[in-house]
Design an enzyme around this catalytic site. Structure first.
Site, PDB file in Angstrom:
ATOM      1  N   LYS A  64       0.842  -1.204   0.000  1.00 26.90           N
ATOM      2  CA  LYS A  64       0.000   0.000   0.000  1.00 26.90           C
ATOM      3  C   LYS A  64       0.876   1.253   0.000  1.00 26.90           C
ATOM      4  O   LYS A  64       0.613   2.204  -0.738  1.00 26.90           O
ATOM      5  CB  LYS A  64      -0.957  -0.029   1.203  1.00 26.90           C
ATOM      6  CG  LYS A  64      -2.023  -1.122   1.036  1.00 26.90           C
ATOM      7  CD  LYS A  64      -2.795  -1.440   2.298  1.00 26.90           C
ATOM      8  CE  LYS A  64      -3.661  -2.689   2.068  1.00 26.90           C
ATOM      9  NZ  LYS A  64      -4.316  -3.187   3.283  1.00 26.90           N
ATOM     10  N   GLN A 108      -4.551  -2.050   9.679  1.00 25.09           N
ATOM     11  CA  GLN A 108      -4.379  -3.333   8.994  1.00 25.09           C
ATOM     12  C   GLN A 108      -4.888  -4.485   9.869  1.00 25.09           C
ATOM     13  O   GLN A 108      -4.505  -4.603  11.038  1.00 25.09           O
ATOM     14  CB  GLN A 108      -2.891  -3.532   8.642  1.00 25.09           C
ATOM     15  CG  GLN A 108      -2.611  -4.788   7.847  1.00 25.09           C
ATOM     16  CD  GLN A 108      -3.253  -4.782   6.451  1.00 25.09           C
ATOM     17  OE1 GLN A 108      -3.160  -3.804   5.720  1.00 25.09           O
ATOM     18  NE2 GLN A 108      -3.912  -5.871   6.089  1.00 25.09           N
ATOM     19  N   ASP A 131     -11.051   2.082   3.876  1.00 26.32           N
ATOM     20  CA  ASP A 131     -11.212   0.631   3.695  1.00 26.32           C
ATOM     21  C   ASP A 131     -12.700   0.292   3.514  1.00 26.32           C
ATOM     22  O   ASP A 131     -13.034  -0.822   3.120  1.00 26.32           O
ATOM     23  CB  ASP A 131     -10.682  -0.125   4.928  1.00 26.32           C
ATOM     24  CG  ASP A 131      -9.391  -0.875   4.624  1.00 26.32           C
ATOM     25  OD1 ASP A 131      -9.118  -1.131   3.432  1.00 26.32           O
ATOM     26  OD2 ASP A 131      -8.682  -1.222   5.588  1.00 26.32           O
TER      27      ASP A 131
END
Ligand code: NDP
Length: 305
Positions: A64, A108, A131
């Site tokens: 990312k 994460q 997200d």
């Protein structure tokens, strides 16, 4: 040669190249970011919180950050110890919520067992939830309102569109009902919309007759987490197969390092498909692009002005 064999012979099977689509998207996003920078004097900024030393999580976050560099975003990586307390993690989240320079951020997953993931998801400001996991974004997605789509389902719909794979009226069978993949992709594809209008069957570990259900699928989306779960005899001739799974397995010869495989028995299934995503290089790179697109939408205030 019969018509069916001619139509769906291995030669006409197409590999859906998520890596190539992602590269193409990065190049065009880079231009958009330059224009954004010219007109606003700032660059989009994505932050990520990484807790602990899970090698897969480290690799995902590394991808990312690399993608941010490639498209011209600023990125910030906050590394926290495996033993970080829930309170301290919540404080980091609040700092990012309040930081006007941060457009979006992710925490994460998975998190260590002592951390409550639901509390973490709820603590993220939904306007920075790139997200797309926060219930506000999830609910808006379900109602067809502007929102940050969950990154993996978003990436899958982009791939289907890029390869002109029709979803309207098709029978899609999704295997796996997680909040981040199976459930949201089943909602997206069944919505009355472009890249929707499918008839979706959402299956899981309690589903009876999964084999029979899969054989009726025009499009299979496998998000289970079991290497090679979808076998050749479960797939209809000419079906589209989207493999979300990322599983690390030992090399069979035990000579090389471990390797990544999907939830589909790729080598045997591929000959039956009209389209199939490989692992790696299929859905994975598109998940990162879903995240990049959401971050850019946050910077340009496209979703929440
Ligand atoms: P979860 O582990 O959260 O969920 C797995 C799902 O599979 C559950 O719904 C479970 O059913 C179902 N399942 C398990 N066993 C069976 C079975 N025998 N028959 C039918 N269904 C079964 O998975 P995730 O969605 O988080 O991840 C799935 C896979 O995708 C993993 O390999 C993960 O690494 C990968 N992944 C890849 C991404 C990418 O970018 N390519 C992004 C996210 C995940 P039940 O609910 O009944 O337990």
């Amino acid at each position: 040669m019969s018509y069916l064999v001619a139509k769906y012979s291995p030669r006409s099977m197409k590999i859906i190249d998520g890596k190539a689509v992602a590269e193409e998207m990065k190049n065009s996003m880079k231009q958009e970011v330059l224009e954004y920078q010219k007109s606003t004097g700032r660059v989009p900024h994505l932050a990520a919180i990484l807790v602990g030393n899970n090698p897969a999580s480290k690799a995902y976050v590394g991808n990312k950050v690399r993608s941010c560099n490639q498209v011209g975003f600023k990125s910030t990586l906050i590394k926290l110890e495996e033993t970080v307390s829930q309170d301290d993690l919540m404080k980091e989240i609040e700092k990012l919520n309040q930081d006007p320079d941060v457009d979006g951020f992710i925490v994460q997953l998975p998190l260590p067992k002592h951390i409550d993931e639901v509390k973490v998801t709820l603590a993220i400001d939904y306007r920075k939830d790139v997200d797309g996991f926060h219930p506000v974004n999830f609910g808006r997605m379900a109602q067809g309102l502007p929102c940050y789509l969950p990154a993996t389902p978003y990436g899958i719909t982009i791939l289907l569109e890029r390869y002109n794979i029709e979803t309207a009226g098709k029978h899609v069978v999704v295997v796996g009902r997680s909040n981040i993949v199976g459930t949201p992709i089943s909602i997206l594809l069944s919505r009355k919309s472009k890249m929707g209008d499918a008839t979706v069957t959402l299956t899981h570990s309690k589903t009876k007759n999964l084999h029979r259900i899969l054989l009726d699928a025009d499009i299979i989306i496998a998000a289970i987490g079991i290497p090679g779960f979808v076998k050749e005899d479960m797939v209809k001739q000419g079906a589209v197969v989207i493999d979300v799974g990322i599983n690390r397995v030992e090399d069979e010869s035990h000579q090389g390092p471990s390797k990544l495989v999907g939830d589909v028995d790729y080598e045997h299934v591929k000959n039956k498909c009209s389209f199939i995503t490989p692992v790696p290089g299929g859905v994975g790179p598109m998940t990162v692009m879903g995240l990049m697109k959401n971050t850019f939408k946050s910077a340009t205030k496209e979703i929440y002005p």
